[in-house]
Motif scaffolding. Structure first.
Motif, PDB file in Angstrom:
ATOM      1  N   LEU A   8       0.823  -1.206   0.000  1.00 47.74           N
ATOM      2  CA  LEU A   8       0.000   0.000   0.000  1.00 47.74           C
ATOM      3  C   LEU A   8       0.861   1.261   0.000  1.00 47.74           C
ATOM      4  O   LEU A   8       0.560   2.220  -0.723  1.00 47.74           O
ATOM      5  CB  LEU A   8      -0.925  -0.004   1.222  1.00 47.74           C
ATOM      6  N   ILE A   9       1.932   1.269   0.768  1.00 45.19           N
ATOM      7  CA  ILE A   9       2.760   2.467   0.853  1.00 45.19           C
ATOM      8  C   ILE A   9       3.375   2.809  -0.508  1.00 45.19           C
ATOM      9  O   ILE A   9       3.490   3.968  -0.892  1.00 45.19           O
ATOM     10  CB  ILE A   9       3.866   2.283   1.931  1.00 45.19           C
ATOM     11  N   GLU A  10       3.722   1.779  -1.265  1.00 45.68           N
ATOM     12  CA  GLU A  10       4.270   2.007  -2.613  1.00 45.68           C
ATOM     13  C   GLU A  10       3.203   2.527  -3.545  1.00 45.68           C
ATOM     14  O   GLU A  10       3.452   3.398  -4.382  1.00 45.68           O
ATOM     15  CB  GLU A  10       4.855   0.705  -3.169  1.00 45.68           C
ATOM     16  N   ARG A  11       2.000   1.980  -3.421  1.00 47.35           N
ATOM     17  CA  ARG A  11       0.915   2.423  -4.298  1.00 47.35           C
ATOM     18  C   ARG A  11       0.525   3.863  -4.016  1.00 47.35           C
ATOM     19  O   ARG A  11       0.133   4.602  -4.924  1.00 47.35           O
ATOM     20  CB  ARG A  11      -0.301   1.503  -4.131  1.00 47.35           C
ATOM     21  N   LEU A  12       0.640   4.287  -2.751  1.00 47.29           N
ATOM     22  CA  LEU A  12       0.348   5.681  -2.407  1.00 47.29           C
ATOM     23  C   LEU A  12       1.465   6.605  -2.892  1.00 47.29           C
ATOM     24  O   LEU A  12       1.203   7.707  -3.378  1.00 47.29           O
ATOM     25  CB  LEU A  12       0.172   5.825  -0.897  1.00 47.29           C
ATOM     26  N   ALA A  13       2.688   6.145  -2.773  1.00 41.04           N
ATOM     27  CA  ALA A  13       3.817   6.981  -3.182  1.00 41.04           C
ATOM     28  C   ALA A  13       3.919   7.092  -4.696  1.00 41.04           C
ATOM     29  O   ALA A  13       4.266   8.157  -5.223  1.00 41.04           O
ATOM     30  CB  ALA A  13       5.120   6.407  -2.608  1.00 41.04           C
ATOM     31  N   GLY A  58       3.563   6.664 -10.829  1.00 37.51           N
ATOM     32  CA  GLY A  58       3.999   8.002 -10.437  1.00 37.51           C
ATOM     33  C   GLY A  58       2.855   8.989 -10.515  1.00 37.51           C
ATOM     34  O   GLY A  58       1.932   8.859 -11.329  1.00 37.51           O
ATOM     35  N   TRP A  59       2.921  10.003  -9.647  1.00 35.44           N
ATOM     36  CA  TRP A  59       1.846  10.988  -9.579  1.00 35.44           C
ATOM     37  C   TRP A  59       1.725  11.815 -10.848  1.00 35.44           C
ATOM     38  O   TRP A  59       0.632  12.188 -11.264  1.00 35.44           O
ATOM     39  CB  TRP A  59       2.045  11.898  -8.367  1.00 35.44           C
ATOM     40  N   ALA A  60       2.847  12.131 -11.483  1.00 37.01           N
ATOM     41  CA  ALA A  60       2.794  12.949 -12.698  1.00 37.01           C
ATOM     42  C   ALA A  60       2.035  12.232 -13.811  1.00 37.01           C
ATOM     43  O   ALA A  60       1.128  12.809 -14.434  1.00 37.01           O
ATOM     44  CB  ALA A  60       4.208  13.299 -13.159  1.00 37.01           C
ATOM     45  N   LEU A  61       2.362  10.968 -14.045  1.00 33.06           N
ATOM     46  CA  LEU A  61       1.676  10.221 -15.087  1.00 33.06           C
ATOM     47  C   LEU A  61       0.213   9.965 -14.712  1.00 33.06           C
ATOM     48  O   LEU A  61      -0.673  10.026 -15.568  1.00 33.06           O
ATOM     49  CB  LEU A  61       2.393   8.892 -15.344  1.00 33.06           C
ATOM     50  N   ALA A  62      -0.033   9.688 -13.430  1.00 35.28           N
ATOM     51  CA  ALA A  62      -1.408   9.476 -12.981  1.00 35.28           C
ATOM     52  C   ALA A  62      -2.248  10.733 -13.208  1.00 35.28           C
ATOM     53  O   ALA A  62      -3.404  10.664 -13.631  1.00 35.28           O
ATOM     54  CB  ALA A  62      -1.430   9.076 -11.512  1.00 35.28           C
ATOM     55  N   GLY A  63      -1.650  11.902 -12.947  1.00 36.19           N
ATOM     56  CA  GLY A  63      -2.369  13.154 -13.168  1.00 36.19           C
ATOM     57  C   GLY A  63      -2.685  13.391 -14.631  1.00 36.19           C
ATOM     58  O   GLY A  63      -3.785  13.825 -14.985  1.00 36.19           O
ATOM     59  N   LEU A  64      -1.734  13.096 -15.512  1.00 35.42           N
ATOM     60  CA  LEU A  64      -1.959  13.269 -16.941  1.00 35.42           C
ATOM     61  C   LEU A  64      -3.081  12.360 -17.451  1.00 35.42           C
ATOM     62  O   LEU A  64      -3.814  12.725 -18.369  1.00 35.42           O
ATOM     63  CB  LEU A  64      -0.668  12.980 -17.716  1.00 35.42           C
ATOM     64  N   CYS A  65      -3.202  11.178 -16.870  1.00 37.65           N
ATOM     65  CA  CYS A  65      -4.253  10.248 -17.281  1.00 37.65           C
ATOM     66  C   CYS A  65      -5.599  10.592 -16.650  1.00 37.65           C
ATOM     67  O   CYS A  65      -6.651  10.399 -17.264  1.00 37.65           O
ATOM     68  CB  CYS A  65      -3.867   8.821 -16.908  1.00 37.65           C
ATOM     69  N   HIS A  66      -5.572  11.089 -15.428  1.00 38.88           N
ATOM     70  CA  HIS A  66      -6.816  11.372 -14.712  1.00 38.88           C
ATOM     71  C   HIS A  66      -7.512  12.619 -15.243  1.00 38.88           C
ATOM     72  O   HIS A  66      -8.753  12.670 -15.285  1.00 38.88           O
ATOM     73  CB  HIS A  66      -6.532  11.539 -13.215  1.00 38.88           C
TER      74      HIS A  66
END
Length: 425
Positions: free
Chosen positions: A244-249, A258-266
């Motif tokens: 879970l800690i890895e999935r949150l990070a 990664g948050w950057a790629l997740a943001g671009l997709c979301h």
């Protein structure tokens, strides 16, 4: 089963009143064209699709290639449940693919054809030769049929017409590059075994270059990969059950972790609101060249990889390509090859679409600093009723539109807009 739509089903070219009631024409029958058509038909919008189903995947990919995307990022967008790759596999009695199962291109092609039968219906396997503005819409001309009156046009042709080969390499093929010359582009090939026994310079450092090099080696050729960057990058092996800690990070997304790629997709629509220079920076740098994790063992230590190599000159002599390169510390190198395979990608340029005549091209505003069309949030260009999707829309909405994962976002937005603005229902 896909087949040509009977001639009498086409809307003939008539006056503006009839034209406003005409169908929406989708040009292209790859993942984006099929997804848009499926949503439009489900919404009750009259639609005609022109193109060969999964044509680029069938004719611009070498035999033996795999998709770089994971199964979860490879679903076409269906307007109802039951259209996923997993549903296709289940219906055929085949096991579901996982993150650790690379997807053969032929499996994806078969999935696309199954999706067409289930959600799209008939597709006309004809080339569009021109799209012209007309009162109330457009006139779409075909290679060997009567013109079609359309209320709107969706361009979903993919990148094949925009294959890019650096100018200094084009001197190797004065009459034009192709499989039968000393120079070709990866999009020219379905079978690389023709180069067995030959020394092949593969130019590029991304998936296309590295996988082509592996296939060349396995077919008995002698490939050498010439890479401009100092290192070759490889994707990380997926970890399906991360803590879970890895999935949150580093959250997962269709483009990677990664948050950057997740943001671009979301929220790709948010990217379209940024200034053009910022959008183009993201478009060019969000995902640099790299090879799939599953490909590494077939290339590293198997095929010679020459990093930090910049081709400065190329000329043809004695039916061979003679290359001059610079490298580490300003060193100069020479390389001779029987064939040069340019895995140098594509350049988005609506000027390369042969069916857009100059008057129509000139009316389409570009994203400043590029040759890509400027689009609204509904993928409509500055020519009302003319839409662009897939990679042509990536400079507006980000890198997700370069992959199958973007089909849902595009198909839903285009369909919602056309439901309101296309009276041909």
């Amino acid at each position: 089963m896909t087949q040509s739509i009977p001639r009498q089903c086409h809307t003939p070219v008539k006056g503006s009143a009839e034209r406003r009631g005409g169908p929406v024409v989708v040009i292209g029958a790859g993942p984006y064209g099929l997804s848009v058509a499926a949503h439009l038909r489900a919404a009750g919008v009259k639609v005609l699709v022109f193109g060969e189903v999964m044509g680029s995947w069938r004719h611009a990919m070498a035999t033996g290639m795999f998709l770089k995307s994971t199964p979860a990022a490879t679903d076409l967008s269906a307007p109802a449940a039951g259209g996923r790759l997993a549903d296709f596999r289940h219906e055929r009695g085949e096991p579901e693919l996982t993150e650790l199962t690379p997807i053969p291109c032929e499996v994806f092609v078969a999935y696309g054809m199954w999706f067409t039968d289930r959600f799209v219906g008939e597709v006309t396997a004809r080339h569009v030769t021109s799209v012209d503005r007309a009162p109330g819409g457009f006139t779409v001309r075909l290679e060997d049929e009567d013109p079609v009156a359309a209320s709107a046009v969706v361009v979903a042709t993919g990148l094949r017409p925009m294959a890019h080969i650096p100018q200094h390499l084009l001197r190797l093929a004065p009459a034009g590059p192709g499989p039968d010359t000393v120079l070709s582009h990866t999009s020219h090939h379905t079978d690389l075994s023709r180069y067995a026994g030959q020394r092949v310079a593969v130019v590029g450092g991304g998936q296309s270059a590295l996988e082509s090099a592996a296939l060349l080696h396995e077919a008995g050729a002698h490939p050498h990969v010439l890479v401009r960057s100092r290192t070759v990058r490889w994707g990380a092996t997926p970890a399906p059950h991360r803590p879970l800690i890895e999935r949150l990070a580093r959250p997962a997304s269709p483009l990677g972790t990664g948050w950057a790629l997740a943001g671009l997709c979301h929220a790709p629509q948010a990217l379209s609101r940024l200034p053009a220079p910022a959008r183009l920076l993201v478009h060019h740098r969000a995902l640099g060249p790299s090879g799939g994790w599953w490909l590494r063992a077939r290339v590293e230590g198997v095929v010679p990889l020459h990093t930090d190599r910049h081709i400065t000159q190329a000329h043809l002599a004695d039916d061979q390509a003679h290359l001059r390169l610079t490298g580490k510390g300003g060193g100069r190198f020479r390389f001779t090859a029987d064939h040069v395979l340019a895995a140098t990608g594509y350049r988005i340029d609506i000027g390369a679409l042969p069916f857009l005549p100059p008057p129509l091209r000139e009316a389409i505003a570009r994203v400043p600093g590029s040759h890509a069309p400027h689009l609204t949030g509904a993928f409509e260009s500055t020519v009302p009723g003319l839409y662009f999707t897939g990679s042509l829309a990536a400079p507006m909405f980000g890198p997700m539109l370069r992959f199958v994962a973007g089909t849902a976002f595009a198909a839903r937005r285009i369909t919602r807009h056309l439901q309101r603005h296309a009276p041909g229902r």
